[in-house]
Design a protein around this motif. Structure first.
Motif, PDB file in Angstrom:
ATOM      1  N   LEU A  66       0.818  -1.187  -0.615  1.00  0.00           N
ATOM      2  CA  LEU A  66      -0.326  -0.056  -0.386  1.00  0.00           C
ATOM      3  C   LEU A  66       0.942   0.989   0.244  1.00  0.00           C
ATOM      4  O   LEU A  66       0.197   2.639  -0.368  1.00  0.00           O
ATOM      5  CB  LEU A  66      -0.859  -0.183   1.601  1.00  0.00           C
ATOM      6  CG  LEU A  66      -2.361  -0.890   1.323  1.00  0.00           C
ATOM      7  CD1 LEU A  66      -2.665  -1.136   3.321  1.00  0.00           C
ATOM      8  CD2 LEU A  66      -2.999  -0.862   0.422  1.00  0.00           C
ATOM      9  N   VAL A  78      -8.473  -0.623  -9.480  1.00  0.00           N
ATOM     10  CA  VAL A  78      -8.163  -1.538  -8.518  1.00  0.00           C
ATOM     11  C   VAL A  78      -9.272  -2.376  -8.263  1.00  0.00           C
ATOM     12  O   VAL A  78      -9.319  -3.010  -7.321  1.00  0.00           O
ATOM     13  CB  VAL A  78      -8.032  -0.110  -6.235  1.00  0.00           C
ATOM     14  CG1 VAL A  78      -7.061   0.884  -7.246  1.00  0.00           C
ATOM     15  CG2 VAL A  78     -10.110   0.121  -7.032  1.00  0.00           C
ATOM     16  N   LEU A  95      -9.567   9.863  -8.292  1.00  0.00           N
ATOM     17  CA  LEU A  95      -8.538   9.061  -7.005  1.00  0.00           C
ATOM     18  C   LEU A  95      -7.945   8.343  -6.726  1.00  0.00           C
ATOM     19  O   LEU A  95      -7.047   7.329  -6.553  1.00  0.00           O
ATOM     20  CB  LEU A  95      -9.366   9.658  -4.817  1.00  0.00           C
ATOM     21  CG  LEU A  95      -9.818  11.675  -5.789  1.00  0.00           C
ATOM     22  CD1 LEU A  95     -11.290  12.296  -5.412  1.00  0.00           C
ATOM     23  CD2 LEU A  95      -9.267  12.050  -3.898  1.00  0.00           C
ATOM     24  N   SER A 247     -17.104  10.963  -6.604  1.00  0.00           N
ATOM     25  CA  SER A 247     -16.151  10.276  -5.670  1.00  0.00           C
ATOM     26  C   SER A 247     -16.972  10.228  -4.386  1.00  0.00           C
ATOM     27  O   SER A 247     -16.520   8.887  -3.394  1.00  0.00           O
ATOM     28  CB  SER A 247     -14.434  10.186  -5.667  1.00  0.00           C
ATOM     29  OG  SER A 247     -14.115  11.928  -5.227  1.00  0.00           O
ATOM     30  N   PHE A 354      -8.750   1.246   6.227  1.00  0.00           N
ATOM     31  CA  PHE A 354      -9.077   2.336   5.906  1.00  0.00           C
ATOM     32  C   PHE A 354      -8.038   2.424   4.308  1.00  0.00           C
ATOM     33  O   PHE A 354      -7.061   3.537   4.360  1.00  0.00           O
ATOM     34  CB  PHE A 354      -8.954   3.570   6.685  1.00  0.00           C
ATOM     35  CG  PHE A 354     -10.393   4.098   7.556  1.00  0.00           C
ATOM     36  CD1 PHE A 354     -11.218   3.875   6.711  1.00  0.00           C
ATOM     37  CD2 PHE A 354     -10.448   3.483   8.635  1.00  0.00           C
ATOM     38  CE1 PHE A 354     -12.865   4.274   7.256  1.00  0.00           C
ATOM     39  CE2 PHE A 354     -11.041   3.853   9.540  1.00  0.00           C
ATOM     40  CZ  PHE A 354     -12.559   4.391   8.761  1.00  0.00           C
ATOM     41  N   CYS A 361      -7.243   6.122   3.510  1.00  0.00           N
ATOM     42  CA  CYS A 361      -9.288   7.287   3.221  1.00  0.00           C
ATOM     43  C   CYS A 361      -9.688   8.447   3.196  1.00  0.00           C
ATOM     44  O   CYS A 361      -9.140   8.531   4.226  1.00  0.00           O
ATOM     45  CB  CYS A 361     -10.033   6.267   3.622  1.00  0.00           C
ATOM     46  SG  CYS A 361     -11.447   6.641   3.794  1.00  0.00           S
ATOM     47  N   VAL A 362      -9.713   9.132   2.670  1.00  0.00           N
ATOM     48  CA  VAL A 362      -9.827  10.691   2.854  1.00  0.00           C
ATOM     49  C   VAL A 362     -10.553  10.924   3.205  1.00  0.00           C
ATOM     50  O   VAL A 362     -11.146  11.971   4.031  1.00  0.00           O
ATOM     51  CB  VAL A 362      -9.359  10.989   1.483  1.00  0.00           C
ATOM     52  CG1 VAL A 362     -11.323  11.006   0.532  1.00  0.00           C
ATOM     53  CG2 VAL A 362      -8.768  12.997   1.332  1.00  0.00           C
TER      54      VAL A 362
HETATM   55  C1  HEM Z   1     -10.108   5.386   0.320  1.00  0.00           C
HETATM   56  C2  HEM Z   1     -12.653   2.655   3.209  1.00  0.00           C
HETATM   57  C3  HEM Z   1     -15.667   5.607   4.287  1.00  0.00           C
HETATM   58  C4  HEM Z   1     -13.646   8.606   0.241  1.00  0.00           C
HETATM   59  C5  HEM Z   1     -10.557   4.467   1.454  1.00  0.00           C
HETATM   60  C6  HEM Z   1      -9.999   3.280   0.727  1.00  0.00           C
HETATM   61  C7  HEM Z   1     -10.215   2.513   2.043  1.00  0.00           C
HETATM   62  C8  HEM Z   1     -11.311   3.090   2.734  1.00  0.00           C
HETATM   63  C9  HEM Z   1     -10.245   0.792   2.252  1.00  0.00           C
HETATM   64  C10 HEM Z   1      -8.422   2.786   0.003  1.00  0.00           C
HETATM   65  C11 HEM Z   1      -8.716   2.674  -1.110  1.00  0.00           C
HETATM   66  C12 HEM Z   1      -7.296   1.856  -1.653  1.00  0.00           C
HETATM   67  O1  HEM Z   1      -6.045   1.920  -1.406  1.00  0.00           O
HETATM   68  O2  HEM Z   1      -7.429   2.052  -2.727  1.00  0.00           O
HETATM   69  C13 HEM Z   1     -13.193   3.234   3.787  1.00  0.00           C
HETATM   70  C14 HEM Z   1     -13.875   2.407   4.687  1.00  0.00           C
HETATM   71  C15 HEM Z   1     -14.748   3.545   5.209  1.00  0.00           C
HETATM   72  C16 HEM Z   1     -14.844   4.451   4.375  1.00  0.00           C
HETATM   73  C17 HEM Z   1     -14.482   1.552   5.662  1.00  0.00           C
HETATM   74  C18 HEM Z   1     -16.104   3.928   6.144  1.00  0.00           C
HETATM   75  C19 HEM Z   1     -15.995   2.317   6.741  1.00  0.00           C
HETATM   76  C20 HEM Z   1     -15.618   6.702   3.975  1.00  0.00           C
HETATM   77  C21 HEM Z   1     -16.360   8.397   3.806  1.00  0.00           C
HETATM   78  C22 HEM Z   1     -15.665   8.547   2.461  1.00  0.00           C
HETATM   79  C23 HEM Z   1     -14.537   7.650   1.697  1.00  0.00           C
HETATM   80  C24 HEM Z   1     -17.319   8.611   4.354  1.00  0.00           C
HETATM   81  C25 HEM Z   1     -15.814  10.435   1.888  1.00  0.00           C
HETATM   82  C26 HEM Z   1     -16.534  10.786   2.387  1.00  0.00           C
HETATM   83  C27 HEM Z   1     -13.432   7.704   0.350  1.00  0.00           C
HETATM   84  C28 HEM Z   1     -12.363   7.793  -0.990  1.00  0.00           C
HETATM   85  C29 HEM Z   1     -11.093   7.258  -1.471  1.00  0.00           C
HETATM   86  C30 HEM Z   1     -11.469   6.327  -0.140  1.00  0.00           C
HETATM   87  C31 HEM Z   1     -12.060   9.559  -2.290  1.00  0.00           C
HETATM   88  C32 HEM Z   1      -9.863   7.799  -2.785  1.00  0.00           C
HETATM   89  C33 HEM Z   1      -8.720   7.874  -1.430  1.00  0.00           C
HETATM   90  C34 HEM Z   1      -7.560   8.178  -2.772  1.00  0.00           C
HETATM   91  O3  HEM Z   1      -7.464   7.548  -3.544  1.00  0.00           O
HETATM   92  O4  HEM Z   1      -6.857   9.018  -2.584  1.00  0.00           O
HETATM   93  N1  HEM Z   1     -11.867   4.140   1.880  1.00  0.00           N
HETATM   94  N2  HEM Z   1     -14.115   4.570   3.601  1.00  0.00           N
HETATM   95  N3  HEM Z   1     -14.627   6.329   2.069  1.00  0.00           N
HETATM   96  N4  HEM Z   1     -12.424   6.957  -0.199  1.00  0.00           N
HETATM   97 FE1  HEM Z   1     -13.064   5.478   2.292  1.00  0.00          FE
END
Ligand code: HEM
Length: 412
Positions: A66, A78, A95, A247, A354, A361-362
């Motif tokens: 990662l 992904v 993103l 996103s 996350f 996770c942003v």
């Molecule tokens: C990225 C999990 C909630 C927006 C990620 C990734 C994970 C994740 C594992 C990494 C993906 C990667 O490495 O390829 C979670 C979990 C959540 C959660 C378990 C809740 C329990 C949220 C929320 C939002 C969000 C509430 C928006 C407000 C995003 C975005 C990315 C992301 C936009 C992409 C970030 C990037 O590529 O720079 N999330 N997420 N997520 N998450 Fe979350």
């Protein structure tokens, strides 16, 4: 788990364990823990013959991959399909499915928007919204106990009330958000029956979401409008703005729903941890992160090798897809004491639920705030919480999701 692990494959002169296990098999999606253990035990890097991909299931290697976005890129997609060799089913996320330098500006804008100061701004409002939701739910019951489905009545109801308001979309049509992201997360896996089931509505749901990413469809005070304002300031192009809004819809709803469902299920099945939480309300944050570690609502994501990449004595050949099992890493006994225990005494920080590194996770602060608000409202009003009937999973190629978690609560 029946498998014939550790036959050998020659990969760039090295030998790797080979597994015929299928992480997307319906039984595995129902209960991924035996497969996670088998792949961790097979070795630090395993070749999965069913899908012609490489897999990492141990914490150390998942964490390192990662972090190493130069070797393991996201721009090749992904999910299982490889954008370097095939056409993506939709325009890729700028993103999740982008690498630097393309990833930089969208990430900067969202990180600025969803950071800790936003928690402070939203906390009072979301605390009140969570209190209202729990009051409404409990008011419908007589006596000092109540029964309801924790998924529909809490885990779905709260994010669907709070989050789209914060993004800035109208009430009507919000019911599209869950089937949209359910399909999206299925589409990261193989083209199996789960994808086929969602396919008939995919175009209509995507069109609805895309139309709500446009400036005119968004209220003036939400995250959506702030993303467009960033475009006005030249921090994003006008073409990037709707994709950044998208996103939020794609990644911000279902993930949180199943994070909250995992938390409520964990507490309903661990009464001592619920009592501990009621006695020490400051543990709400730990409880949520421990649930995200323990259940890992996002189970897996892929990367693509940018060259022949050496991993613990093996080699991932250039262009190969690599499955990172976040859920398996979060239960790796090499990293965690008693990893299968849901335990509020533990420090769950460092879990990979996350993700980690550039794409971590942003929206995690937003997810934590939602959990804090909902759990606080519940803990203030409910003395005990227990399962009231059989639970049902919602199989998904990426998410570890619940369809139904019936619970019985005794009011405080
Ligand atoms: C990225 C999990 C909630 C927006 C990620 C990734 C994970 C994740 C594992 C990494 C993906 C990667 O490495 O390829 C979670 C979990 C959540 C959660 C378990 C809740 C329990 C949220 C929320 C939002 C969000 C509430 C928006 C407000 C995003 C975005 C990315 C992301 C936009 C992409 C970030 C990037 O590529 O720079 N999330 N997420 N997520 N998450 Fe979350």
């Amino acid at each position: 788990m029946t498998d014939a692990p550790a036959t050998a494959l020659r990969s760039a002169g090295t030998r790797l364990p080979v597994s015929a296990l299928d992480p997307f098999d319906r039984d595995v999606l129902e209960d991924p823990l035996p497969l996670q253990a088998a792949l961790r035990d097979a070795g630090p890097l395993v070749y999965l013959s069913t899908h012609d991909v490489y897999a990492m299931a141990r914490y150390e290697q998942v964490y390192a991959a990662l972090r190493d976005w130069q070797s393991f890129e996201s721009g090749g997609g992904v999910g299982l399909s490889n954008f370097r060799t095939g056409k993506p089913w939709r325009s890729p996320s700028i993103l999740l499915e982008a690498d630097p330098p393309y990833h930089d500006a969208p990430r900067r804008v969202l990180a600025g928007l969803l950071g800790p100061h936003t928690q402070r701004r939203l906390r009072d409002k979301w605390r009140a919204a969570a209190a209202d939701l729990v009051d409404e739910l409990l008011a419908g019951h007589t006596g000092n106990s109540a029964e309801f489905d924790a998924v529909a009545s809490l885990a779905e109801a709260f994010p669907l009330r709070a989050f789209p308001d914060a993004v800035g979309i109208p009430d009507s049509g919000r019911e599209n958000l869950l089937p949209f992201s359910d399909f999206l997360f299925n589409a990261f896996g193989p083209r199996n029956d789960l994808v086929a089931l969602g396919a008939p509505r995919a175009r209509e749901l995507s069109a609805w979401v895309n139309s709500h990413c446009q400036r005119e469809a968004l209220t003036e005070d939400g995250f959506g409008a702030q993303i467009w304002a960033a475009a006005d300031r030249g921090e994003l192009t006008p073409e990037q703005a709707p994709l950044v809004v998208r996103s939020l819809f794609a990644a911000g709803v279902d993930t949180t729903v199943h994070g909250l469902a995992a938390l409520l299920h964990a507490l309903a099945t661990h009464p001592a941890q619920w009592q501990r939480l009621r006695a020490e309300p400051r543990l709400v944050r730990v409880a949520f992160d421990e649930a995200v570690r323990w259940a890992s609502p996002v189970q897996t994501f892929f990367r693509t090798a940018t060259g022949d990449i050496r991993v613990a004595g093996g080699v991932v050949p250039a262009g190969a897809k690599v499955l990172l099992l976040l859920g398996a890493a979060n239960r790796d006994p090499r990293r965690w004491d008693a990893p299968d225990a849901f335990d509020l005494s533990r420090d769950p920080s460092g879990h990979l639920g996350f993700g980690f590194g550039l794409h971590q996770c942003v929206g995690q602060h937003i997810a934590r705030l939602e959990a804090e608000c909902l759990l606080t409202a519940l803990a203030e009003r409910v003395e005990t919480i227990e399962l009231a009937g059989p639970t049902r999973r919602r199989p998904n190629n990426t998410l570890r999701a619940w369809d139904s978690v019936p619970i019985r609560v005794r009011l405080a």
